[in-house]
Motif scaffolding. Structure first.
Motif, mmCIF file in Angstrom:
data_model
loop_
_atom_site.group_PDB
_atom_site.id
_atom_site.type_symbol
_atom_site.label_atom_id
_atom_site.label_comp_id
_atom_site.label_asym_id
_atom_site.label_seq_id
_atom_site.Cartn_x
_atom_site.Cartn_y
_atom_site.Cartn_z
ATOM 1 N N GLU A 23 0.830 -1.206 0.000
ATOM 2 C CA GLU A 23 0.000 0.000 0.000
ATOM 3 C C GLU A 23 0.865 1.256 0.000
ATOM 4 O OE1 GLU A 23 -2.887 -0.067 3.162
ATOM 5 O OE2 GLU A 23 -3.692 -2.009 2.525
ATOM 6 N N LEU A 24 1.935 1.232 0.758
ATOM 7 C CA LEU A 24 2.851 2.387 0.787
ATOM 8 C C LEU A 24 3.489 2.613 -0.579
ATOM 9 C CD1 LEU A 24 4.639 1.986 4.237
ATOM 10 C CD2 LEU A 24 3.116 3.840 3.528
ATOM 11 N N THR A 26 2.190 1.825 -3.435
ATOM 12 C CA THR A 26 1.140 2.394 -4.286
ATOM 13 C C THR A 26 0.962 3.880 -3.986
ATOM 14 O OG1 THR A 26 0.010 0.259 -4.346
ATOM 15 C CG2 THR A 26 -1.284 2.179 -4.958
ATOM 16 N N ASP A 27 0.912 4.226 -2.714
ATOM 17 C CA ASP A 27 0.762 5.627 -2.318
ATOM 18 C C ASP A 27 1.932 6.470 -2.819
ATOM 19 O OD1 ASP A 27 -1.599 4.962 -1.082
ATOM 20 O OD2 ASP A 27 -0.793 5.020 0.965
ATOM 21 N N GLU A 30 1.593 7.030 -6.510
ATOM 22 C CA GLU A 30 0.582 8.058 -6.779
ATOM 23 C C GLU A 30 1.121 9.452 -6.457
ATOM 24 O OE1 GLU A 30 -2.876 6.908 -4.575
ATOM 25 O OE2 GLU A 30 -3.310 5.204 -5.890
#
Length: 106
Positions: A23-24, A26-27, A30
């Motif tokens: 998730e990190l 991906t963040d 982004e």
């Protein structure tokens, strides 16, 4: 048994940490895209600003030229007015001379 339970908990924690890391990533990805878009917009704004500054410089130069032209035209107008006044004086004197000559007996 306690060792197996501990091992299972550790594996679950590792799995959760991997999900968090994913998730990190991906963040962060982004965020990188957002920063890239911001940089692109900033570059465009910078180019627009430079174009506006150039246009302002051109307008100032044209304004200064017009002011010089107006001053020059005012100078010409003043010279023309002075010349017309001088011509009026000469014409006035000639009119007086013509009137005097008309009154003289021939």
């Amino acid at each position: 048994m306690a060792d197996e339970s501990l091992l299972v908990k550790i594996l679950e924690e590792i799995k959760l940490m991997r999900n968090d890391i994913s998730e990190l990533k991906t963040d962060v990805s982004e965020l990188k895209m957002d920063v890239s878009e911001l940089k692109s917009g900033q570059q465009e704004d910078h180019q627009i600003l430079k174009a506006l500054e150039h246009k302002a410089d051109v307008n100032k130069a044209e304004h200064d030229k017009m002011a010089m032209d107006i001053s020059q035209i005012q100078g010409y107008q003043k010279n023309i007015s002075e010349s017309i006044d001088a011509i009026k004086e000469i014409i006035g004197r000639h009119e007086v001379d013509i009137t005097v000559l008309k009154r003289r007996p021939v």
